[in-house]
Design a protein around this motif. Structure first.
Motif, mmCIF file in Angstrom:
data_model
loop_
_atom_site.group_PDB
_atom_site.id
_atom_site.type_symbol
_atom_site.label_atom_id
_atom_site.label_comp_id
_atom_site.label_asym_id
_atom_site.label_seq_id
_atom_site.Cartn_x
_atom_site.Cartn_y
_atom_site.Cartn_z
ATOM 1 N N ASN A 221 3.378 -1.851 -8.574
ATOM 2 C CA ASN A 221 3.043 -1.052 -7.245
ATOM 3 C C ASN A 221 1.783 -1.235 -6.954
ATOM 4 O OD1 ASN A 221 5.651 -0.566 -6.549
ATOM 5 N ND2 ASN A 221 5.470 1.471 -7.608
ATOM 6 N N LEU A 222 0.540 -1.076 -8.005
ATOM 7 C CA LEU A 222 -0.909 -1.185 -7.785
ATOM 8 C C LEU A 222 -1.150 -2.570 -7.477
ATOM 9 C CD1 LEU A 222 -3.774 0.073 -8.198
ATOM 10 C CD2 LEU A 222 -3.458 -0.525 -10.448
ATOM 11 N N GLU A 223 -0.581 -3.653 -8.429
ATOM 12 C CA GLU A 223 -1.006 -5.100 -7.792
ATOM 13 C C GLU A 223 -0.402 -5.303 -6.399
ATOM 14 O OE1 GLU A 223 1.055 -7.147 -11.141
ATOM 15 O OE2 GLU A 223 -0.799 -7.098 -12.296
ATOM 16 N N TYR A 224 0.578 -4.866 -6.015
ATOM 17 C CA TYR A 224 1.023 -5.094 -4.556
ATOM 18 C C TYR A 224 -0.200 -4.348 -3.506
ATOM 19 C CZ TYR A 224 3.544 -4.964 -0.126
ATOM 20 O OH TYR A 224 3.847 -5.195 1.016
ATOM 21 N N ILE A 225 -0.507 -3.292 -3.925
ATOM 22 C CA ILE A 225 -1.626 -2.558 -3.096
ATOM 23 C C ILE A 225 -2.701 -3.405 -2.831
ATOM 24 C CG2 ILE A 225 -3.022 -0.694 -2.725
ATOM 25 C CD1 ILE A 225 -0.964 1.098 -3.559
ATOM 26 N N LEU A 226 -3.290 -3.876 -4.199
ATOM 27 C CA LEU A 226 -4.756 -4.583 -4.234
ATOM 28 C C LEU A 226 -4.790 -6.083 -3.689
ATOM 29 C CD1 LEU A 226 -5.869 -3.232 -7.652
ATOM 30 C CD2 LEU A 226 -6.682 -2.346 -5.481
ATOM 31 N N ASN A 227 -3.485 -6.635 -4.099
ATOM 32 C CA ASN A 227 -3.284 -7.974 -3.570
ATOM 33 C C ASN A 227 -2.635 -8.451 -2.326
ATOM 34 O OD1 ASN A 227 -4.623 -8.583 -6.331
ATOM 35 N ND2 ASN A 227 -2.688 -8.521 -7.282
ATOM 36 N N GLU A 228 -1.762 -7.622 -1.979
ATOM 37 C CA GLU A 228 -1.085 -7.848 -0.998
ATOM 38 C C GLU A 228 -1.149 -7.117 0.208
ATOM 39 O OE1 GLU A 228 0.999 -10.439 -0.929
ATOM 40 O OE2 GLU A 228 0.820 -10.651 -3.193
ATOM 41 N N ASP A 229 -1.172 -5.909 0.321
ATOM 42 C CA ASP A 229 -1.545 -5.097 1.513
ATOM 43 C C ASP A 229 -2.759 -3.872 1.000
ATOM 44 O OD1 ASP A 229 -1.468 -3.703 3.850
ATOM 45 O OD2 ASP A 229 0.714 -3.179 3.724
ATOM 46 N N PRO A 230 -3.671 -4.373 1.066
ATOM 47 C CA PRO A 230 -5.048 -3.227 0.646
ATOM 48 C C PRO A 230 -5.113 -2.158 1.937
ATOM 49 C CG PRO A 230 -5.948 -5.626 0.658
ATOM 50 C CD PRO A 230 -4.652 -5.808 1.185
ATOM 51 N N SER A 231 -4.409 -2.330 2.995
ATOM 52 C CA SER A 231 -4.558 -1.437 4.003
ATOM 53 C C SER A 231 -3.712 -0.083 3.458
ATOM 54 C CB SER A 231 -3.829 -1.696 5.295
ATOM 55 O OG SER A 231 -2.288 -2.052 5.074
ATOM 56 N N LEU A 232 -2.863 -0.171 2.362
ATOM 57 C CA LEU A 232 -2.294 1.096 1.801
ATOM 58 C C LEU A 232 -3.224 1.805 1.041
ATOM 59 C CD1 LEU A 232 0.964 -0.632 0.654
ATOM 60 C CD2 LEU A 232 0.596 0.667 2.687
ATOM 61 N N LEU A 233 -4.422 1.277 0.554
ATOM 62 C CA LEU A 233 -5.421 2.076 -0.059
ATOM 63 C C LEU A 233 -5.709 3.323 0.523
ATOM 64 C CD1 LEU A 233 -8.023 -0.706 -0.859
ATOM 65 C CD2 LEU A 233 -6.776 0.659 -2.495
ATOM 66 N N GLU A 234 -5.655 3.646 2.050
ATOM 67 C CA GLU A 234 -5.998 4.813 2.576
ATOM 68 C C GLU A 234 -4.658 5.645 2.515
ATOM 69 O OE1 GLU A 234 -6.814 3.871 6.551
ATOM 70 O OE2 GLU A 234 -8.562 2.608 5.925
#
Length: 244
Positions: A221-234
């Motif tokens: 899940n972390l890798e998906y956020i960082l690599n695929e959809d950084p907009s989810l960081l918020e």
């Protein structure tokens, strides 16, 4: 009585501050001092001091040479290492439970939890009752460690789960609609069933492998956020503590 009250305040302070840090309310780089925190939590400075020391031991805080503490920022490798440590400990717990044989009443309890987890899913892939799932997921992992009937192993699994970002619910979606994460919970649920089945069948190696793979869901899940959809960081506030 006074000692018991102080201990209660200390535990509450640890839980409260840990949640504020991991939720992103207290962001990485924030300086923390006893007096304002005592006022914030409405308790004396002594339990606050003890809570800060405990959180420093857990790795969430750094001690400042000038006094006080600072909320740590974490690199990606720090998070991955924490997840891997939990995976190793839970894998060992699953293997030991399988090899020693789990007590029938404990197997029944964890099977009941798996059934309740099944009820969290609807017809669509992303249709998940997240709040119920998150609560039951915590119960499942606690029960899995308990299948060993070993206080030593149970305590070490708890210790590993307390590492920053290593808890079973780390990087699970919150109430935000993160559909990709919600769909991944179905795979995690299949792993829950597989772990319990392997333990019941006394398949130690399989139980260990499944438990270790299951722990890596948080990393995926972390890798998906960082690599695929950084907009989810918020949407996942705790990620404010992680440096790229």
């Amino acid at each position: 009585m006074r000692h018991t009250e102080a201990a209660t305040h200390g535990r509450r302070a640890v839980i409260d501050l840990r949640e504020r840090i991991l939720s992103g309310e207290l962001q990485g780089g924030t300086r923390l001092f006893e007096v304002p925190l005592a006022e914030l939590l409405d308790i004396s400075r002594t339990p606050v001091r003890e809570a800060l020391s405990r959180l420093a031991e857990e790795g969430l805080l750094d001690r400042l040479p000038s006094g006080g503490f600072m909320v740590r920022r974490f690199g990606f490798s720090d998070v991955v290492d924490s997840i891997e440590v939990r995976g190793v400990m839970e894998g060992m717990a699953a293997r030991v439970a399988a090899e020693r044989g789990a007590a029938p009443h404990r197997l029944k309890e964890i099977k009941d939890t798996v059934s309740r987890l099944d009820a969290c899913f609807g017809e669509r892939p992303e249709d998940v009752d997240f709040d119920a799932y998150a609560d039951l997921n915590e119960i499942f992992h606690r029960q899995m460690a308990g299948l060993t009937e070993s206080d030593v192993i149970r305590r070490e699994v708890e210790r590993a789960s307390a590492l920053p970002f290593a808890s079973p619910s780390a990087f699970l979606p919150d109430r935000s609609d993160i559909a990709t994460f919600r769909r991944s919970l179905r795979t995690a649920q299949e792993q829950h069933r597989g772990i319990v089945r392997a333990i019941e069948m006394r398949e130690g190696s399989r139980a260990e492998a499944l438990a270790r793979e299951h722990a890596r869901t948080a990393r995926s899940n972390l890798e998906y956020i960082l690599n695929e959809d950084p907009s989810l960081l918020e949407k996942v506030k705790a990620l404010a503590l992680i440096q790229g």
